[in-house]
Scaffold this motif. Structure first.
Motif, mmCIF file in Angstrom:
data_model
loop_
_atom_site.group_PDB
_atom_site.id
_atom_site.type_symbol
_atom_site.label_atom_id
_atom_site.label_comp_id
_atom_site.label_asym_id
_atom_site.label_seq_id
_atom_site.Cartn_x
_atom_site.Cartn_y
_atom_site.Cartn_z
ATOM 1 N N ALA A 64 29.089 -1.973 8.240
ATOM 2 C CA ALA A 64 29.376 -3.343 8.691
ATOM 3 C C ALA A 64 28.075 -4.100 8.936
ATOM 4 C CB ALA A 64 30.204 -3.298 9.977
ATOM 5 N N GLN A 65 27.124 -3.416 9.572
ATOM 6 C CA GLN A 65 25.836 -4.053 9.848
ATOM 7 C C GLN A 65 25.132 -4.428 8.553
ATOM 8 O OE1 GLN A 65 23.899 -1.205 12.311
ATOM 9 N NE2 GLN A 65 24.614 -2.137 14.199
ATOM 10 N N VAL A 91 22.455 -15.932 2.572
ATOM 11 C CA VAL A 91 22.683 -17.306 3.033
ATOM 12 C C VAL A 91 21.362 -17.974 3.385
ATOM 13 C CG1 VAL A 91 23.575 -18.591 5.020
ATOM 14 C CG2 VAL A 91 25.058 -17.030 3.796
ATOM 15 N N SER A 92 20.466 -17.208 3.945
ATOM 16 C CA SER A 92 19.249 -17.796 4.483
ATOM 17 C C SER A 92 18.037 -17.448 3.625
ATOM 18 C CB SER A 92 19.040 -17.264 5.890
ATOM 19 O OG SER A 92 19.004 -15.871 5.849
ATOM 20 N N ALA A 134 10.484 -23.329 5.878
ATOM 21 C CA ALA A 134 11.258 -22.591 4.878
ATOM 22 C C ALA A 134 12.522 -23.357 4.573
ATOM 23 C CB ALA A 134 11.601 -21.218 5.409
ATOM 24 N N ASN A 135 13.111 -23.077 3.444
ATOM 25 C CA ASN A 135 14.365 -23.751 3.101
ATOM 26 C C ASN A 135 15.534 -23.021 3.747
ATOM 27 O OD1 ASN A 135 16.243 -25.382 1.909
ATOM 28 N ND2 ASN A 135 16.166 -24.309 -0.054
ATOM 29 N N LEU A 195 23.769 -12.587 5.655
ATOM 30 C CA LEU A 195 22.806 -13.483 6.311
ATOM 31 C C LEU A 195 21.547 -13.640 5.468
ATOM 32 C CD1 LEU A 195 23.255 -12.323 9.985
ATOM 33 C CD2 LEU A 195 23.698 -14.603 9.104
ATOM 34 N N LEU A 196 21.158 -12.550 4.848
ATOM 35 C CA LEU A 196 19.960 -12.593 4.017
ATOM 36 C C LEU A 196 20.160 -13.527 2.824
ATOM 37 C CD1 LEU A 196 17.161 -11.253 3.774
ATOM 38 C CD2 LEU A 196 18.201 -9.592 2.243
ATOM 39 N N LEU A 203 30.020 1.602 11.181
ATOM 40 C CA LEU A 203 29.225 0.584 11.847
ATOM 41 C C LEU A 203 28.022 0.217 10.998
ATOM 42 C CD1 LEU A 203 29.186 1.593 15.619
ATOM 43 C CD2 LEU A 203 30.739 0.105 14.393
ATOM 44 N N ILE A 238 26.866 -7.498 6.956
ATOM 45 C CA ILE A 238 26.544 -8.738 7.668
ATOM 46 C C ILE A 238 25.082 -9.125 7.421
ATOM 47 C CG2 ILE A 238 26.289 -9.785 9.963
ATOM 48 C CD1 ILE A 238 28.781 -8.196 10.785
ATOM 49 N N SER A 239 24.205 -8.149 7.479
ATOM 50 C CA SER A 239 22.786 -8.421 7.243
ATOM 51 C C SER A 239 22.560 -8.980 5.842
ATOM 52 C CB SER A 239 21.963 -7.137 7.398
ATOM 53 O OG SER A 239 22.162 -6.596 8.664
ATOM 54 N N ARG A 279 32.739 6.726 12.663
ATOM 55 C CA ARG A 279 32.560 5.413 13.279
ATOM 56 C C ARG A 279 31.138 4.923 13.071
ATOM 57 N NH1 ARG A 279 34.683 2.044 17.070
ATOM 58 N NH2 ARG A 279 33.273 1.139 18.572
ATOM 59 N N ASN A 306 14.838 -17.208 1.943
ATOM 60 C CA ASN A 306 13.676 -17.902 2.447
ATOM 61 C C ASN A 306 12.756 -18.329 1.299
ATOM 62 O OD1 ASN A 306 11.591 -18.793 3.925
ATOM 63 N ND2 ASN A 306 11.189 -16.864 4.979
#
Lengths: 135, 259
Positions: free
Chosen positions: A14-15, A25-26, A134-135, A22-23, A11, A18-19, A7, A28
């Motif tokens: 998964a983290q 998508v965003s 930042a963009n 997000l990295l 986890l 997701i990280s 597990r 910098n």
């Protein structure tokens, strides 16, 4: 292998995913942001047509010289901003694909109208400010 | 005291993160936070309905609104619930909105009665479009009408534009306590991915997770503008439970008049 360890590994995975998303998508980018000045006077925007570059964030500074409040509104730009009288307000728009994006003043929709023209060609930089965002 | 410690824990994690100029390492924190919300939301005890409004992080100065929300849950042979809430909201500063709610629910005798009161604060933390995403926070305190039961919620709201679409995420930490409920900490996660097709019609997909519930479904929303700041907003969503413990359907409606 214990269930706890399995597990824990899932986890972390998964983290990590997701990280990573997000990295990506965003991402910098410390880019210099072009600034465009607009004046609102007698419930008219000057200039009423503003050309901005495609696929870049820009800063729109609107100087409301009227004695009354106005609200900048544009569905295509996805922006709403209250413009207080005798004050400058900043609106960040973009990145946008080439096209025309109408905006208007909610309190004087018949006169206070304008359009952002997004061009694919490189434009001369009217005002260049520091890399404040930042963009 | 316990509540204070728990809320302090959340506040420390949220405020220690630099939302405005995030460094790559901090994305791991966001990822971890959202992951934790998703994971822990499956471990909390089930005692409420997770489906509600997906909040956006924007506040306009001089904004006033009245709002009505309705939520109907139906699960064959298990439940047929109806809840409504009426609200009045007003922006008190350029970036802070306060909203006051009264909540009503249909009881087991089919009587519709006042069930709770709530105060909510929504804080717009960043200017729209200034950073890579727009950020806000939400704080709520709710008290049941006839019982000494309380619920405190705090959470993060995020919205990111992708062309003509917008992704909105809500991650909430909820602590509830009282005379007739168990003290417990819960988490909720809400997601909305919206296509800004027409002002009056914007289709979306919504996902809700928390309290053993996982639901997904289509949503539709729009806005009709009138003169000045007057506008009527509407939202409708039909959410279906997709895990083994949430089989039913939930219909949610919301109408908001801003003036």
């Amino acid at each position: 292998m214990s269930k706890t360890l399995t597990r824990s590994k899932s986890l972390s995975k998964a983290q990590l995913i997701i990280s990573y998303i997000l990295l990506m998508v965003s991402y910098n980018v410390s880019a210099q942001r072009q600034e465009f000045s607009v004046t609102l006077k007698d419930h008219l925007f000057y200039p009423a047509e503003i050309s901005i570059p495609a696929n870049k964030k820009v800063k729109l500074v609107i100087d409301n010289q009227d004695d009354s409040i106005e609200e900048f509104d544009s569905f295509s730009l996805n922006r709403e901003k209250v413009l207080f009288p005798k004050q400058k307000s900043t609106i960040y728009i973009g990145p946008l694909s080439p096209g025309r994006y109408d905006f208007f003043g909610e309190y004087h929709p018949n006169s206070a109208r304008g359009v952002i023209i997004v061009s694919g060609v490189e434009l001369a930089k009217p005002v260049v400010k520091g890399a404040d965002n930042a963009n | 005291m316990f509540t204070f410690i728990r809320l302090n824990f959340l506040s420390y994690n949220l405020f220690s993160f630099n939302f405005f100029n995030p460094k790559p390492g901090n994305y791991v924190l966001i990822g971890s936070f959202l992951s934790a919300v998703l994971i822990f939301s499956n471990t909390a005890l089930a005692d409420g309905i997770v489906v509600d409004k997906v909040y956006h992080p924007y506040v306009l100065p001089n904004e006033r609104e009245v709002e009505w929300r309705m939520l109907a849950q139906r699960e064959n042979g298990v439940s047929n619930d109806l809840a409504q809430r009426f609200a009045y909201g007003q922006s008190v500063t350029d970036n802070l909105m306060l909203e006051f709610y009264v909540l009503g629910e249909r009881d087991s005798n089919d009587n519709f009665t006042l069930s709770a009161y709530e105060i909510e604060a929504r804080w717009m933390m960043t200017e729209q479009g200034q950073y890579w995403a727009d950020w806000g926070m939400l704080f709520e305190v709710e008290k049941e009408h006839q019982e000494n039961n309380w619920e405190v919620t705090s959470g993060v709201i995020m919205e990111k534009e992708f062309g003509r679409t917008s992704l909105t995420l809500n991650a909430f930490l909820i602590y509830e306590w009282g005379d007739t409920i168990e003290d417990e900490m819960e988490t909720e996660f809400r997601l909305q991915y919206r296509f800004r097709h027409l002002e009056q019609f914007q289709p979306a997909i919504e996902v809700y997770s928390g309290e053993n519930y996982l639901g997904i479904g289509p949503a539709f929303m729009g806005v009709q503008r009138f003169s000045g700041q007057k506008q009527l907003k509407w939202e409708a969503a039909f959410i279906t439970g997709i895990n083994s413990e949430s089989q039913g359907h939930i219909l949610r409606l919301a109408i908001e008049y801003e003036f």
